[in-house]
Design a protein around this motif. Structure first.
Motif, PDB file in Angstrom:
ATOM      1  N   LYS B 102      31.054 -57.128 -10.432  1.00  0.00           N
ATOM      2  CA  LYS B 102      29.982 -57.399 -11.382  1.00  0.00           C
ATOM      3  C   LYS B 102      29.018 -58.423 -10.812  1.00  0.00           C
ATOM      4  O   LYS B 102      29.446 -59.411 -10.218  1.00  0.00           O
ATOM      5  CB  LYS B 102      30.587 -58.000 -12.654  1.00  0.00           C
ATOM      6  N   ILE B 103      27.733 -58.185 -11.011  1.00  0.00           N
ATOM      7  CA  ILE B 103      26.753 -59.217 -10.692  1.00  0.00           C
ATOM      8  C   ILE B 103      25.851 -59.393 -11.902  1.00  0.00           C
ATOM      9  O   ILE B 103      25.249 -58.422 -12.374  1.00  0.00           O
ATOM     10  CB  ILE B 103      25.921 -58.852  -9.455  1.00  0.00           C
ATOM     11  N   LYS B 104      25.806 -60.602 -12.417  1.00  0.00           N
ATOM     12  CA  LYS B 104      24.991 -60.851 -13.599  1.00  0.00           C
ATOM     13  C   LYS B 104      23.875 -61.815 -13.260  1.00  0.00           C
ATOM     14  O   LYS B 104      24.099 -62.834 -12.599  1.00  0.00           O
ATOM     15  CB  LYS B 104      25.848 -61.463 -14.701  1.00  0.00           C
ATOM     16  N   ILE B 105      22.676 -61.474 -13.720  1.00  0.00           N
ATOM     17  CA  ILE B 105      21.562 -62.406 -13.630  1.00  0.00           C
ATOM     18  C   ILE B 105      21.104 -62.656 -15.058  1.00  0.00           C
ATOM     19  O   ILE B 105      20.860 -61.711 -15.810  1.00  0.00           O
ATOM     20  CB  ILE B 105      20.422 -61.834 -12.773  1.00  0.00           C
ATOM     21  N   ASP B 106      21.005 -63.910 -15.446  1.00  0.00           N
ATOM     22  CA  ASP B 106      20.702 -64.262 -16.831  1.00  0.00           C
ATOM     23  C   ASP B 106      21.619 -63.496 -17.782  1.00  0.00           C
ATOM     24  O   ASP B 106      21.177 -62.965 -18.805  1.00  0.00           O
ATOM     25  CB  ASP B 106      19.232 -63.965 -17.169  1.00  0.00           C
ATOM     26  N   ASP B 107      22.874 -63.383 -17.359  1.00  0.00           N
ATOM     27  CA  ASP B 107      23.897 -62.756 -18.192  1.00  0.00           C
ATOM     28  C   ASP B 107      23.732 -61.247 -18.355  1.00  0.00           C
ATOM     29  O   ASP B 107      24.369 -60.643 -19.211  1.00  0.00           O
ATOM     30  CB  ASP B 107      23.942 -63.423 -19.581  1.00  0.00           C
ATOM     31  N   LYS B 108      22.876 -60.641 -17.555  1.00  0.00           N
ATOM     32  CA  LYS B 108      22.737 -59.174 -17.604  1.00  0.00           C
ATOM     33  C   LYS B 108      23.299 -58.563 -16.331  1.00  0.00           C
ATOM     34  O   LYS B 108      22.967 -58.998 -15.231  1.00  0.00           O
ATOM     35  CB  LYS B 108      21.252 -58.786 -17.714  1.00  0.00           C
ATOM     36  N   ASN B 109      24.146 -57.568 -16.495  1.00  0.00           N
ATOM     37  CA  ASN B 109      24.733 -56.896 -15.337  1.00  0.00           C
ATOM     38  C   ASN B 109      23.669 -56.051 -14.639  1.00  0.00           C
ATOM     39  O   ASN B 109      23.183 -55.062 -15.186  1.00  0.00           O
ATOM     40  CB  ASN B 109      25.893 -56.015 -15.793  1.00  0.00           C
ATOM     41  N   ILE B 110      23.316 -56.432 -13.424  1.00  0.00           N
ATOM     42  CA  ILE B 110      22.204 -55.746 -12.759  1.00  0.00           C
ATOM     43  C   ILE B 110      22.624 -54.433 -12.108  1.00  0.00           C
ATOM     44  O   ILE B 110      21.787 -53.705 -11.584  1.00  0.00           O
ATOM     45  CB  ILE B 110      21.520 -56.650 -11.710  1.00  0.00           C
ATOM     46  N   TYR B 111      23.890 -54.125 -12.098  1.00  0.00           N
ATOM     47  CA  TYR B 111      24.316 -52.833 -11.544  1.00  0.00           C
ATOM     48  C   TYR B 111      24.656 -51.816 -12.625  1.00  0.00           C
ATOM     49  O   TYR B 111      25.246 -50.789 -12.358  1.00  0.00           O
ATOM     50  CB  TYR B 111      25.475 -53.015 -10.549  1.00  0.00           C
ATOM     51  N   LYS B 112      24.281 -52.117 -13.854  1.00  0.00           N
ATOM     52  CA  LYS B 112      24.416 -51.128 -14.916  1.00  0.00           C
ATOM     53  C   LYS B 112      23.236 -50.160 -14.828  1.00  0.00           C
ATOM     54  O   LYS B 112      22.135 -50.554 -14.446  1.00  0.00           O
ATOM     55  CB  LYS B 112      24.412 -51.833 -16.285  1.00  0.00           C
ATOM     56  N   ASP B 113      23.487 -48.908 -15.179  1.00  0.00           N
ATOM     57  CA  ASP B 113      22.443 -47.898 -15.029  1.00  0.00           C
ATOM     58  C   ASP B 113      21.174 -48.197 -15.824  1.00  0.00           C
ATOM     59  O   ASP B 113      20.085 -47.822 -15.430  1.00  0.00           O
ATOM     60  CB  ASP B 113      22.984 -46.530 -15.445  1.00  0.00           C
ATOM     61  N   LYS B 114      21.367 -48.865 -16.948  1.00  0.00           N
ATOM     62  CA  LYS B 114      20.205 -49.131 -17.809  1.00  0.00           C
ATOM     63  C   LYS B 114      19.145 -49.989 -17.117  1.00  0.00           C
ATOM     64  O   LYS B 114      17.979 -49.892 -17.428  1.00  0.00           O
ATOM     65  CB  LYS B 114      20.652 -49.854 -19.090  1.00  0.00           C
ATOM     66  N   ILE B 115      19.589 -50.815 -16.200  1.00  0.00           N
ATOM     67  CA  ILE B 115      18.650 -51.771 -15.606  1.00  0.00           C
ATOM     68  C   ILE B 115      17.589 -51.030 -14.787  1.00  0.00           C
ATOM     69  O   ILE B 115      17.867 -50.042 -14.127  1.00  0.00           O
ATOM     70  CB  ILE B 115      19.398 -52.791 -14.722  1.00  0.00           C
ATOM     71  N   GLN B 116      16.363 -51.515 -14.884  1.00  0.00           N
ATOM     72  CA  GLN B 116      15.294 -50.906 -14.096  1.00  0.00           C
ATOM     73  C   GLN B 116      15.108 -51.683 -12.807  1.00  0.00           C
ATOM     74  O   GLN B 116      14.852 -52.884 -12.813  1.00  0.00           O
ATOM     75  CB  GLN B 116      14.001 -50.935 -14.897  1.00  0.00           C
ATOM     76  N   LEU B 117      15.220 -50.957 -11.685  1.00  0.00           N
ATOM     77  CA  LEU B 117      15.089 -51.602 -10.381  1.00  0.00           C
ATOM     78  C   LEU B 117      13.788 -52.385 -10.260  1.00  0.00           C
ATOM     79  O   LEU B 117      13.764 -53.505  -9.782  1.00  0.00           O
ATOM     80  CB  LEU B 117      15.111 -50.539  -9.284  1.00  0.00           C
ATOM     81  N   GLU B 118      12.690 -51.760 -10.720  1.00  0.00           N
ATOM     82  CA  GLU B 118      11.377 -52.392 -10.576  1.00  0.00           C
ATOM     83  C   GLU B 118      11.337 -53.708 -11.355  1.00  0.00           C
ATOM     84  O   GLU B 118      10.774 -54.694 -10.899  1.00  0.00           O
ATOM     85  CB  GLU B 118      10.266 -51.454 -11.060  1.00  0.00           C
ATOM     86  N   GLN B 119      11.938 -53.674 -12.541  1.00  0.00           N
ATOM     87  CA  GLN B 119      11.953 -54.866 -13.380  1.00  0.00           C
ATOM     88  C   GLN B 119      12.786 -55.967 -12.718  1.00  0.00           C
ATOM     89  O   GLN B 119      12.386 -57.118 -12.661  1.00  0.00           O
ATOM     90  CB  GLN B 119      12.546 -54.483 -14.758  1.00  0.00           C
ATOM     91  N   LEU B 120      13.931 -55.566 -12.207  1.00  0.00           N
ATOM     92  CA  LEU B 120      14.823 -56.527 -11.530  1.00  0.00           C
ATOM     93  C   LEU B 120      14.097 -57.231 -10.393  1.00  0.00           C
ATOM     94  O   LEU B 120      14.200 -58.433 -10.211  1.00  0.00           O
ATOM     95  CB  LEU B 120      16.059 -55.788 -10.995  1.00  0.00           C
ATOM     96  N   ARG B 121      13.332 -56.451  -9.633  1.00  0.00           N
ATOM     97  CA  ARG B 121      12.698 -57.029  -8.452  1.00  0.00           C
ATOM     98  C   ARG B 121      11.494 -57.890  -8.764  1.00  0.00           C
ATOM     99  O   ARG B 121      11.045 -58.670  -7.931  1.00  0.00           O
ATOM    100  CB  ARG B 121      12.337 -55.916  -7.474  1.00  0.00           C
ATOM    101  N   LYS B 122      10.945 -57.725  -9.966  1.00  0.00           N
ATOM    102  CA  LYS B 122       9.904 -58.667 -10.384  1.00  0.00           C
ATOM    103  C   LYS B 122      10.551 -60.002 -10.700  1.00  0.00           C
ATOM    104  O   LYS B 122       9.952 -61.056 -10.551  1.00  0.00           O
ATOM    105  CB  LYS B 122       9.187 -58.130 -11.622  1.00  0.00           C
ATOM    106  N   GLU B 123      11.796 -59.938 -11.127  1.00  0.00           N
ATOM    107  CA  GLU B 123      12.530 -61.141 -11.488  1.00  0.00           C
ATOM    108  C   GLU B 123      13.126 -61.818 -10.246  1.00  0.00           C
ATOM    109  O   GLU B 123      13.243 -63.028 -10.189  1.00  0.00           O
ATOM    110  CB  GLU B 123      13.645 -60.715 -12.472  1.00  0.00           C
ATOM    111  N   VAL B 124      13.502 -60.998  -9.267  1.00  0.00           N
ATOM    112  CA  VAL B 124      14.187 -61.501  -8.069  1.00  0.00           C
ATOM    113  C   VAL B 124      13.365 -61.168  -6.830  1.00  0.00           C
ATOM    114  O   VAL B 124      13.408 -60.056  -6.324  1.00  0.00           O
ATOM    115  CB  VAL B 124      15.591 -60.868  -7.944  1.00  0.00           C
ATOM    116  N   GLY B 125      12.588 -62.123  -6.367  1.00  0.00           N
ATOM    117  CA  GLY B 125      11.728 -61.878  -5.211  1.00  0.00           C
ATOM    118  C   GLY B 125      12.489 -62.067  -3.907  1.00  0.00           C
ATOM    119  O   GLY B 125      13.571 -62.639  -3.886  1.00  0.00           O
TER     120      GLY B 125
END
Ligand SMILES: Nc1ncnc2c1ncn2[C@@H]1O[C@H](COP(=O)(O)OP(=O)(O)O)[C@@H](O)[C@H]1O
Ligand SMILES: [Mg+2]
Lengths: 292, 288
Positions: B102-125
């Motif tokens: 599991k990897i969580k950023i701000d308590d959200k699991n970033i490897y869950k299917d729901k997560i949007q890659l594009e959104q994640l990368r705006k958050e994580v440069g």
């Protein structure tokens, strides 16, 4: 012994290179000499402004424009087909397709360019034209539309293969930078990879144009042999190459003015492709060291 | 050997004795009482990574605090980059890559299917090892992240570009040449441009994979100083080959070896009094 062999091999290679150069120079020389003697009888001004090309008729006109337009029209149609399809294929292969798929599909695509052009010409005449006539009833049996479309299919690999090489050569680091800022694959492809590969893509397009301009069999068979100054793709036209074939196969007398017309037409064709090749050479030279 | 690192750490205090740094240290102390969920910006739990049959990351759990600088150190090939690139899912493009845990950023699991890659990368440069500006103008490089988000407002874009370039300490050098190709800049400037490009998107985490390894010492010093200032606003994770660099700029240091996390602690502790023998051997230069 070894030294002698080296010597023989070296000289053989050198002489093949020299022979190639000599043949090229010879061709250009013959073209130039014959064309020069043509232009002693027909003024260059008439050649480029007269709107009719009827050297084989009793009322003779020597205006290259109808042949030139025929060539450019069929080439334009071919590029309109090959460019979007070829570019789409190259972007798909380089940015989306799995490696293994890319490896199998590329040689298959290149087969398109290996089909004898007489087959394409025949295909245009007996398959594509009748098919198109269902939708365009006024389409004549010979026309630049089917010839152009089929020629476009033939040159797809010229665009797709070389463009794909250029796209694939764009450093992975640029893609990662783009993805890393939240770009989608599509955005990355069109905003970063394609612009970065633009010189290679342009070169591929120029080569494809060159190939289309010089293509003979397809247009001679399917576009007709009626020099006509028109941009209408549904009527018969004649290209420079088709005209040269027509005269070469006919029974014009050696040394006559009719005979010399093929050299005038030939040198026009040569000038056109030479210009394009020079252009692509310049572009390649200018952008070569971009990534080092 | 060890005393040299101590002086490095103390040296750091000399150039960072600003108001905001003092404040950030205070807030850190205050945060020790905060509830667990708020305390960590990024958490990994039992993470394993495989490239085909090869296991590159072995069972790593790690918690990273907001607005801190964490350095990843360890010998080449030990999995630092692989681990770093998990946080913006940059490994997803590798065909035989597989990840467990599991990897969580701000308590959200970033490897869950729901997560949007594009959104994640705006958050994580991310800033890469070799400066990789686009073959576009300086302005277009920094504006890129905004434009792909569909932002059209010219004024807004220009403002954000300026702000990012100021933050990256590049504005004064390029403000008169914004339309010049980014490739005309020096290596150090290019890397600061890449940092500016990342900042313009306004992420909350910045990943840096050996960002100074291709640069000369002066450019490196500039970028280290820059990273130090950015800490007020961002959570920074930096992979570095250079132990002095880790000692100079980071609050926490993680030592990796053969895909395992050997030790993770306050930088001062790692460099003065490490728990594990292997860590000590590495930082004293006895291997690696
Ligand atoms: N794309 C890949 N495919 C297979 N193995 C890889 C790949 N990338 C890295 N590795 C392997 O994973 C291990 C860790 O690599 P990496 O994360 O790059 O280490 P570091 O950044 O610490 O030098 C190395 O043994 C490397 O060979
Ligand atoms: Mg690495």
């Amino acid at each position: 012994m070894r030294k002698i062999r080296e010597f023989i091999i070296e000289k053989t290679l050198l002489s093949s290179a020299l022979i190639t150069v000599a043949v090229t120079v010879g061709i250009i020389l013959v073209l130039a000499v014959e064309a020069f003697s043509f232009f002693r009888e027909v003024s260059i001004f008439d050649f480029f402004t007269d709107t009719e090309w009827t050297p084989l008729f009793t009322k003779k006109h020597y205006g290259i424009l109808p042949l030139l337009t025929g060539t450019l029209l069929t080439t334009f149609i071919a590029i309109s087909v090959a460019l979007p399809i070829g570019l789409s294929i190259s972007i798909y292969l380089s940015e989306y397709a799995p490696r293994s798929f890319r490896k199998t599909i590329k040689p298959l695509l290149e087969l398109l360019a290996a089909v004898p052009t007489v087959v394409y010409g025949f295909f245009a005449l007996v398959v594509v034209t009748p098919f198109l006539q269902q939708f365009i009833p006024s389409l004549s049996g010979f026309n630049s539309l089917s010839a152009g479309i089929v020629m476009g299919i033939m040159i797809i690999p010229f665009v797709s293969s070389l463009s794909e090489d250029a796209l694939f050569a764009v450093p992975k680091a640029l893609r990662e930078a783009s993805y890393g800022m939240g770009a989608t694959r599509l955005q990355t492809a069109f905003k970063v990879v394609v612009p970065a590969a633009s010189s290679g893509i342009i070169v591929s397009i120029i080569l494809a144009i060159s190939r289309a301009i010089g293509e003979t069999m397809i247009v001679a068979i399917a576009a007709g042999q009626q020099p006509r100054l028109t941009l209408d793709p549904t009527v018969p036209v004649e290209t420079i190459t088709a005209y040269i074939v027509q005269v070469s196969l006919g029974d014009v007398q050696h040394g006559s003015l009719e005979y010399k017309t093929i050299f005038a037409a030939g040198i026009t064709l040569f000038a056109l492709t030479f210009l394009l090749n020079t252009l692509s050479f310049q572009i390649r030279k200018k952008f070569r060291q971009k990534y080092d | 050997m060890e005393s040299r690192f101590i002086s490095e750490i103390n040296g750091k205090k000399n150039y960072s004795n600003t108001m905001s740094d003092m404040m950030s240290e205070k807030t850190e102390d205050a945060k020790t009482e905060a509830p667990i969920a708020e305390k960590y910006k990024l958490q990994t739990k039992d993470v394993n990574v495989f490239y085909g049959d090869f296991q590159a990351i072995k069972d790593i759990s790690m918690n990273i605090k907001p607005k801190s600088i964490t350095a990843f150190i360890g010998p080449s090939g030990c999995g630092k980059s692989t681990f770093l690139r998990l946080f913006n899912r940059m490994n997803d493009y590798i065909e035989d890559f597989k990840m467990e845990g599991k990897i969580k950023i701000d308590d959200k699991n970033i490897y869950k299917d729901k997560i949007q890659l594009e959104q994640l990368r705006k958050e994580v440069g991310m800033v890469f090892q070799k400066p990789n500006p686009f073959p576009k103008s300086i302005f277009e490089n920094v504006a890129y992240g905004l434009k792909i988000q569909g932002i059209k407002d010219k004024k807004l874009i220009a403002d954000r570009v300026e702000k990012a370039l100021v933050q990256a300490d590049l504005w004064n050098e390029v403000k008169d040449n914004l339309s010049k190709s980014a490739l005309t800049l020096s290596g150090g400037q290019q890397q600061r441009l890449c940092i500016a490009r990342t900042l313009a998107v306004e992420p909350s985490i910045i990943l840096m994979d050996e960002p100074t390894s291709a640069l000369d010492p002066i450019s490196t010093a500039k970028i280290e100083e820059l990273i130090h200032h950015l800490k007020q606003y961002y959570t920074i994770i930096i992979v570095t080959h250079n132990m002095q660099q880790a000692a100079r700029i980071s609050d926490y240091t993680a030592f990796f070896y053969m895909g395992e996390l050997i030790e993770f602690d306050k930088t001062k502790k790692i460099f003065t009094n490490p728990e594990k023998k292997r860590t000590e051997n590495y930082i004293t230069g006895r291997f690696g």
